[in-house]
Design a protein around this motif. Structure first.
Motif: not given
Lengths: 156, 289
Positions: A74, A10, A86, A81-82
């Motif tokens: 992953t 990751n 997803h 993300q952030d």
């Protein structure tokens, strides 16, 4: 006798000495504490342990940690993300593509891989593409819907 | 499930792998690990050492020679073979069979060499390499040797590979013009392994009659079955449905058919007849274009 391995999990570089017989799924869950990856059948069939290895979906119960040396992994923990899910995670939420949720991490990572090679899959391609992931609750209908929603969202 | 302890070696060349195998005869060779690791987890295999050949560059990749022949490294994955345009062009039968192995995740890791060396009779590639008249290259302490696919499989999970030898390459001649092929299987619904798999190749004469045929089976016996008598009976025929049905009915013999809890020997023989006819007809239709 420990074997040193280095891999990216990751996005983070991990260096560790491992017993050769350690399976990747145990490395992720027990050594790194990433318990989002599940152990289901433990015989390479159900796909609950699916993670992405260099972008491809693999069954981590059938990969030795030493075989993953140098690779980029992953897991479900690394998809958002952030703080934003997803699109495939969003779509499983949207279509309620789960019931108990046990198969979901592996299912989602398989879908990420499938959409990479088939950005707008037919229903048949979705069902065939997910033949390595078993769900014993939902009957797949909402899972297929989730993939269609994700494909549409990602194609925009 | 956790495999038993073993020493791990990761050689960087075939020579080094052969040397390691010589110095530890109890070792097993690991390619993608999708046959060996499950066996080790179930403690059906407990090798003292594992020699991981999965990263030897010479063992990976698909090369198409000017002659049309394919040279496939033993550690090339089923996914790479199934999606290779070179394989789809020269030997579509191999690509079609590779695409039916296991599932998507398994095809990313499983390799052609591992599959063939494991010699599981219910697997999809053994009958296909026999039907294609492939040659298997092995490297050992005495150097390299070529083994015709038809001679490679000796018995259940047993090949002609000698202690110290490693399967390195699979050489597949290209199918000629006017040739069609088909791989069909009736799979066990849970495992995906073949209760019966039929590999058929049909070549046409300019007048549309049969010039050559091949029909081989997985899953029905301890080793791949080459139904040469069926193929012989088809040569010169018009390849009508009737001619194919008659050739299979009259000439298909399965030596030592296997039966188990999943399917009896007589059921498997019936499957072989049905799939053999279907695969030959599909191959004929593809040959006609």
């Amino acid at each position: 006798m420990g074997v040193p391995i280095q891999l990216e999990v990751n996005g983070q570089t991990v260096r560790q000495e491992v017993e050769p017989r350690l399976l990747l799924v145990h490395f992720l869950r027990d050594v790194l504490g990433l318990t989002g990856t599940k152990i289901g059948c433990d015989t390479s069939q159900c796909g609950a342990c699916t993670v992405l290895m260099d972008g491809h979906a693999v069954k981590s119960c059938t990969v030795l940690a030493v075989q993953a040396d140098g690779s980029s992994i992953t897991t479900i923990e690394g998809l958002a993300q952030d703080g934003k899910y997803h699109p495939v995670q969003e779509a499983f939420w949207e279509a309620h593509g789960l019931q108990c949720g046990y198969c979901t991490p592996g299912m989602i990572l398989s879908v990420v891989d499938l959409l990479e090679s088939h950005p707008s899959p037919s229903e048949a391609e979705i069902r065939e593409g997910l033949e390595g992931n078993l769900c014993r609750c939902t009957g797949y209908h909402n899972i297929v819907r989730a993939v269609q929603i994700a494909a549409e969202a990602m194609g925009k | 499930m956790i495999p038993p302890k073993f020493d791990y070696h990761r050689p960087t060349s075939v020579q080094e792998a052969v040397q390691l195998l010589q110095s530890s005869p109890e070792a097993k060779v690991l390619a993608g690990g999708h046959s060996l690791i499950p066996l080790m987890k179930l403690r059906l295999a407990a090798p003292a050492a594992v020699i991981d050949i999965g990263r030897i560059p010479d063992l990976r990749g698909i090369q198409a020679l000017d002659s049309g022949e394919l040279r496939i490294g033993a550690c090339t994955t089923h996914h790479e073979i199934a999606t290779s345009q070179a394989v789809q062009r020269a030997a579509p039968l191999l690509a079609e069979a590779a695409a039916q192995i296991g599932d998507r995740q398994v095809r990313y890791r499983g390799t052609i060499g591992g599959n063939l060396a494991h010699a599981d009779p219910a697997s999809d590639l053994p009958a296909v390499v026999v039907a294609l008249n492939a040659t298997l290259q092995a490297e050992g302490p005495q150097g390299s040797r070529s083994i015709p696919a038809a001679e490679f499989f000796v018995d259940l999970m047993t090949t002609t590979l000698q202690p110290g030898e490693i399967l390195t390459q699979i050489r597949v001649p290209a199918l000629g013009q006017g040739t069609g092929s088909c791989y069909l299987k009736f799979e066990h619904p849970a495992s995906g392994y073949a209760l019966c798999g039929a590999a058929a190749i049909v070549s046409l004469n300019p007048d549309g009659s049969c010039a050559q045929a091949r029909l081989c089976f997985n899953g029905v016996s301890a080793r791949p079955v080459d139904a040469a008598a069926v193929a012989q009976a088809l040569v010169g025929s018009d390849l009508s449905d009737g001619a194919i049905d008659a050739a299979v009915e009259d000439h298909l013999r399965v030596p030592d058919p296997v039966g188990d809890i999943h399917a009896s020997a007589s059921y498997r023989q019936e499957l072989a007849k049905a799939l053999g006819k279907r695969a030959l007809k599909a191959a004929r239709d593809r040959a006609r274009g």
